[in-house]
Design a protein around this motif. Structure first.
Motif, PDB file in Angstrom:
ATOM      1  N   PRO A 231       0.805  -1.223   0.000  1.00  9.90           N
ATOM      2  CA  PRO A 231       0.000   0.000   0.000  1.00  9.90           C
ATOM      3  C   PRO A 231       0.836   1.270   0.000  1.00  9.90           C
ATOM      4  O   PRO A 231       0.449   2.278  -0.593  1.00  9.90           O
ATOM      5  CB  PRO A 231      -0.831  -0.121   1.286  1.00  9.90           C
ATOM      6  CG  PRO A 231      -0.156  -1.163   2.116  1.00  9.90           C
ATOM      7  CD  PRO A 231       0.517  -2.085   1.155  1.00  9.90           C
ATOM      8  N   ARG A 232       2.002   1.247   0.631  1.00 11.22           N
ATOM      9  CA  ARG A 232       2.845   2.449   0.656  1.00 11.22           C
ATOM     10  C   ARG A 232       3.353   2.769  -0.749  1.00 11.22           C
ATOM     11  O   ARG A 232       3.360   3.925  -1.172  1.00 11.22           O
ATOM     12  CB  ARG A 232       4.019   2.236   1.603  1.00 11.22           C
ATOM     13  CG  ARG A 232       4.893   3.471   1.770  1.00 11.22           C
ATOM     14  CD  ARG A 232       6.089   3.180   2.648  1.00 11.22           C
ATOM     15  NE  ARG A 232       5.693   2.642   3.937  1.00 11.22           N
ATOM     16  CZ  ARG A 232       6.534   2.109   4.813  1.00 11.22           C
ATOM     17  NH1 ARG A 232       7.824   2.051   4.522  1.00 11.22           N
ATOM     18  NH2 ARG A 232       6.105   1.632   5.961  1.00 11.22           N
ATOM     19  N   ASP A 236       2.337   6.167  -2.868  1.00 11.15           N
ATOM     20  CA  ASP A 236       3.360   7.069  -3.393  1.00 11.15           C
ATOM     21  C   ASP A 236       3.253   7.214  -4.911  1.00 11.15           C
ATOM     22  O   ASP A 236       3.623   8.252  -5.469  1.00 11.15           O
ATOM     23  CB  ASP A 236       4.756   6.559  -3.025  1.00 11.15           C
ATOM     24  CG  ASP A 236       5.043   6.680  -1.539  1.00 11.15           C
ATOM     25  OD1 ASP A 236       4.303   7.422  -0.857  1.00 11.15           O
ATOM     26  OD2 ASP A 236       5.987   6.032  -1.057  1.00 11.15           O
ATOM     27  N   THR A 237       2.746   6.174  -5.573  1.00 10.91           N
ATOM     28  CA  THR A 237       2.626   6.207  -7.032  1.00 10.91           C
ATOM     29  C   THR A 237       1.432   7.054  -7.476  1.00 10.91           C
ATOM     30  O   THR A 237       1.551   7.927  -8.345  1.00 10.91           O
ATOM     31  CB  THR A 237       2.493   4.788  -7.598  1.00 10.91           C
ATOM     32  OG1 THR A 237       3.637   4.010  -7.212  1.00 10.91           O
ATOM     33  CG2 THR A 237       2.393   4.809  -9.116  1.00 10.91           C
ATOM     34  N   VAL A 238       0.266   6.798  -6.884  1.00 13.90           N
ATOM     35  CA  VAL A 238      -0.945   7.522  -7.308  1.00 13.90           C
ATOM     36  C   VAL A 238      -1.074   8.878  -6.624  1.00 13.90           C
ATOM     37  O   VAL A 238      -1.897   9.702  -7.009  1.00 13.90           O
ATOM     38  CB  VAL A 238      -2.205   6.669  -7.040  1.00 13.90           C
ATOM     39  CG1 VAL A 238      -2.139   5.366  -7.791  1.00 13.90           C
ATOM     40  CG2 VAL A 238      -2.405   6.406  -5.540  1.00 13.90           C
ATOM     41  N   ARG A 239      -0.277   9.082  -5.554  1.00 13.39           N
ATOM     42  CA  ARG A 239      -0.267  10.350  -4.810  1.00 13.39           C
ATOM     43  C   ARG A 239      -1.666  10.699  -4.288  1.00 13.39           C
ATOM     44  O   ARG A 239      -2.100  11.841  -4.353  1.00 13.39           O
ATOM     45  CB  ARG A 239       0.289  11.479  -5.670  1.00 13.39           C
ATOM     46  CG  ARG A 239       1.714  11.252  -6.130  1.00 13.39           C
ATOM     47  CD  ARG A 239       2.273  12.418  -6.894  1.00 13.39           C
ATOM     48  NE  ARG A 239       3.620  12.116  -7.380  1.00 13.39           N
ATOM     49  CZ  ARG A 239       4.730  12.182  -6.653  1.00 13.39           C
ATOM     50  NH1 ARG A 239       4.649  12.531  -5.383  1.00 13.39           N
ATOM     51  NH2 ARG A 239       5.906  11.898  -7.182  1.00 13.39           N
ATOM     52  N   GLU A 240      -2.350   9.677  -3.817  1.00 11.83           N
ATOM     53  CA  GLU A 240      -3.660   9.863  -3.199  1.00 11.83           C
ATOM     54  C   GLU A 240      -3.737   8.998  -1.949  1.00 11.83           C
ATOM     55  O   GLU A 240      -3.113   7.935  -1.875  1.00 11.83           O
ATOM     56  CB  GLU A 240      -4.793   9.474  -4.156  1.00 11.83           C
ATOM     57  CG  GLU A 240      -4.926  10.378  -5.366  1.00 11.83           C
ATOM     58  CD  GLU A 240      -6.074   9.949  -6.258  1.00 11.83           C
ATOM     59  OE1 GLU A 240      -6.845   9.057  -5.844  1.00 11.83           O
ATOM     60  OE2 GLU A 240      -6.198  10.509  -7.369  1.00 11.83           O
ATOM     61  N   PHE A 246      -7.607  -0.697   2.798  1.00  9.48           N
ATOM     62  CA  PHE A 246      -7.209  -1.051   1.433  1.00  9.48           C
ATOM     63  C   PHE A 246      -6.276  -2.263   1.445  1.00  9.48           C
ATOM     64  O   PHE A 246      -5.361  -2.343   2.243  1.00  9.48           O
ATOM     65  CB  PHE A 246      -6.512   0.148   0.789  1.00  9.48           C
ATOM     66  CG  PHE A 246      -6.066  -0.070  -0.621  1.00  9.48           C
ATOM     67  CD1 PHE A 246      -6.990  -0.134  -1.639  1.00  9.48           C
ATOM     68  CD2 PHE A 246      -4.723  -0.218  -0.922  1.00  9.48           C
ATOM     69  CE1 PHE A 246      -6.582  -0.322  -2.953  1.00  9.48           C
ATOM     70  CE2 PHE A 246      -4.298  -0.403  -2.225  1.00  9.48           C
ATOM     71  CZ  PHE A 246      -5.235  -0.464  -3.247  1.00  9.48           C
ATOM     72  N   GLN A 247      -6.537  -3.220   0.555  1.00  6.46           N
ATOM     73  CA  GLN A 247      -5.772  -4.460   0.402  1.00  6.46           C
ATOM     74  C   GLN A 247      -5.939  -5.419   1.579  1.00  6.46           C
ATOM     75  O   GLN A 247      -5.169  -6.379   1.693  1.00  6.46           O
ATOM     76  CB  GLN A 247      -4.283  -4.176   0.169  1.00  6.46           C
ATOM     77  CG  GLN A 247      -3.998  -3.576  -1.207  1.00  6.46           C
ATOM     78  CD  GLN A 247      -2.520  -3.486  -1.493  1.00  6.46           C
ATOM     79  OE1 GLN A 247      -1.713  -3.175  -0.603  1.00  6.46           O
ATOM     80  NE2 GLN A 247      -2.148  -3.754  -2.727  1.00  6.46           N
ATOM     81  N   ARG A 248      -6.907  -5.205   2.412  1.00  2.00           N
ATOM     82  CA  ARG A 248      -7.202  -6.156   3.480  1.00  2.00           C
ATOM     83  C   ARG A 248      -8.347  -7.072   3.046  1.00  2.00           C
ATOM     84  O   ARG A 248      -9.140  -6.734   2.165  1.00  2.00           O
ATOM     85  CB  ARG A 248      -7.561  -5.424   4.772  1.00  2.00           C
ATOM     86  CG  ARG A 248      -6.412  -4.603   5.343  1.00  2.00           C
ATOM     87  CD  ARG A 248      -5.297  -5.491   5.867  1.00  2.00           C
ATOM     88  NE  ARG A 248      -4.115  -4.733   6.271  1.00  2.00           N
ATOM     89  CZ  ARG A 248      -3.064  -5.261   6.895  1.00  2.00           C
ATOM     90  NH1 ARG A 248      -3.058  -6.544   7.183  1.00  2.00           N
ATOM     91  NH2 ARG A 248      -2.028  -4.513   7.224  1.00  2.00           N
ATOM     92  N   SER A 249      -8.439  -8.230   3.679  1.00  5.13           N
ATOM     93  CA  SER A 249      -9.409  -9.252   3.263  1.00  5.13           C
ATOM     94  C   SER A 249     -10.820  -8.706   3.144  1.00  5.13           C
ATOM     95  O   SER A 249     -11.517  -8.954   2.144  1.00  5.13           O
ATOM     96  CB  SER A 249      -9.400 -10.416   4.260  1.00  5.13           C
ATOM     97  OG  SER A 249      -8.143 -11.032   4.315  1.00  5.13           O
ATOM     98  N   GLU A 250     -11.259  -7.977   4.145  1.00  2.00           N
ATOM     99  CA  GLU A 250     -12.630  -7.490   4.161  1.00  2.00           C
ATOM    100  C   GLU A 250     -12.895  -6.523   3.007  1.00  2.00           C
ATOM    101  O   GLU A 250     -13.969  -6.547   2.386  1.00  2.00           O
ATOM    102  CB  GLU A 250     -12.946  -6.835   5.505  1.00  2.00           C
ATOM    103  CG  GLU A 250     -12.952  -7.782   6.693  1.00  2.00           C
ATOM    104  CD  GLU A 250     -11.568  -8.217   7.154  1.00  2.00           C
ATOM    105  OE1 GLU A 250     -11.484  -9.159   7.950  1.00  2.00           O
ATOM    106  OE2 GLU A 250     -10.558  -7.614   6.705  1.00  2.00           O
ATOM    107  N   TYR A 251     -11.909  -5.685   2.688  1.00  2.00           N
ATOM    108  CA  TYR A 251     -12.039  -4.743   1.572  1.00  2.00           C
ATOM    109  C   TYR A 251     -12.126  -5.502   0.252  1.00  2.00           C
ATOM    110  O   TYR A 251     -12.940  -5.177  -0.626  1.00  2.00           O
ATOM    111  CB  TYR A 251     -10.845  -3.795   1.575  1.00  2.00           C
ATOM    112  CG  TYR A 251     -10.873  -2.724   0.511  1.00  2.00           C
ATOM    113  CD1 TYR A 251     -11.448  -1.488   0.764  1.00  2.00           C
ATOM    114  CD2 TYR A 251     -10.310  -2.948  -0.750  1.00  2.00           C
ATOM    115  CE1 TYR A 251     -11.478  -0.489  -0.212  1.00  2.00           C
ATOM    116  CE2 TYR A 251     -10.339  -1.974  -1.725  1.00  2.00           C
ATOM    117  CZ  TYR A 251     -10.917  -0.740  -1.452  1.00  2.00           C
ATOM    118  OH  TYR A 251     -10.946   0.228  -2.424  1.00  2.00           O
ATOM    119  N   LEU A 252     -11.292  -6.539   0.093  1.00  2.00           N
ATOM    120  CA  LEU A 252     -11.294  -7.321  -1.137  1.00  2.00           C
ATOM    121  C   LEU A 252     -12.577  -8.144  -1.275  1.00  2.00           C
ATOM    122  O   LEU A 252     -13.066  -8.349  -2.391  1.00  2.00           O
ATOM    123  CB  LEU A 252     -10.077  -8.248  -1.167  1.00  2.00           C
ATOM    124  CG  LEU A 252      -8.709  -7.548  -1.142  1.00  2.00           C
ATOM    125  CD1 LEU A 252      -7.591  -8.564  -1.228  1.00  2.00           C
ATOM    126  CD2 LEU A 252      -8.593  -6.540  -2.275  1.00  2.00           C
TER     127      LEU A 252
END
Length: 301
Positions: A231-232, A236-240, A246-252
């Motif tokens: 996630p870091r 840093d790539t999308v700058r948002e 985000f990227q946790r089981s429940e979110y997916l």
């Protein structure tokens, strides 16, 4: 020197001093609460305070998955030890020796067969304790061997993932295991056999980009980190700022990348039910619970 200093004080200190094992307590990675290691093992490495699912050793995972903790591990092939002659701060061969000595494993994938809820099954478990579960040429050999064993036994293949991704010490050879494991999954599909993936914390990199996302059923453990890049790096790539969780089981699960999120204690019964549904065979709901596992020589990370 008086008799009090010479005799009495050492006796009193000896009575007050107690040898406390270094691993008597474990700190939860999530809530930082201290938990008795003995109680934590009884709870299958799930924090009683916050429910965080900590990492587990391969031996524990197998014992908790198979009926009554009984299974048979299979001999697996080994690839060339150091195909590229890689060296960074130390030789790759030395890193492998250290990893094998600490984990008591010879590679990052262990395969066993037995029964889950009365159903025959082949189970592959990735060992995060072996070089962060990274995927190299030997891993690919073992994954293909697991698929072939499942086909030979006409059994489903269940894979528990836990990995930092491809193994950089093997360069492009490591990346080649992505299509290789994908072909092995296709072999299972051609044979009409179920392929179930259980994604645990963390599952990242080339593992996520290949066989980890190809299951007939995708299961995640609670709050497991699952993604390609971290996630870091993405932030840093999308700058948002990334969404919460985000990227946790429940979110997916909410966004359709997982079929279900299952607590560790419910995993054997869930796997048994799924195998029964996918193979049109009833699950054995009276299957005995797993036996408690003796503390291994190597400590969990």
């Amino acid at each position: 020197m008086s008799w009090i200093t010479e005799y009495v004080r050492p006796k009193i200190r000896g009575l007050l001093r107690r040898d406390v094992p270094d691993n008597l307590w474990t700190t939860c990675d999530s809530c930082s609460q201290m938990v008795l290691t003995k109680e934590l093992r009884k709870a299958q490495n799930v924090c009683p305070h916050c429910g965080h699912h900590m990492r587990v050793l391969v031996s524990d995972r197998l014992a908790w998955t198979f009926d009554n903790g009984e299974f048979t591990r299979i001999e697996l092939p080994l690839a060339p030890v150091d195909p590229l002659g890689f060296r960074d701060q130390k030789k790759y061969t030395d890193r492998l020796k250290d990893a094998r000595a600490k984990s008591h494993l010879d590679e990052s994938l262990v395969v066993a067969h037995g029964t889950i809820g009365g159903h025959n099954a082949v189970v592959g478990v990735m060992a995060f304790e072996f070089m962060a579960g990274t995927m190299g040429a030997a891993f690919g050999e073992r994954f293909v061997a697991a698929a072939r064993l499942a086909i030979l036994q006409k059994s489903p293949l269940v894979v528990f993932t836990a990995s930092g991704g491809a193994r950089m010490q093997e360069g492009v050879l490591s990346l080649m295991q992505m299509p290789r494991t994908t072909v092995a999954v296709q072999m299972l599909r051609d044979a009409g056999l179920p392929y179930i993936v259980v994604l645990t914390n963390p599952t990242t990199g080339g593992v996520t980009a290949s066989f980890a996302m190809l299951g007939d059923v995708q299961i995640g453990e609670p709050n497991a980190l699952i993604g390609f890049a971290g996630p870091r790096v993405i932030q840093d790539t999308v700058r948002e700022k990334l969404p919460e969780g985000f990227q946790r089981s429940e979110y997916l699960l909410e966004h359709g990348m997982l079929d279900m999120v299952v607590a560790r204690k419910d995993m054997p019964a869930t796997l048994a039910r799924l195998i029964g549904l996918l193979t049109h065979a009833p699950a054995d709901v009276t299957a005995p619970p797993p036996k408690p596992v003796a503390a291994p020589a190597a400590a969990a990370e």
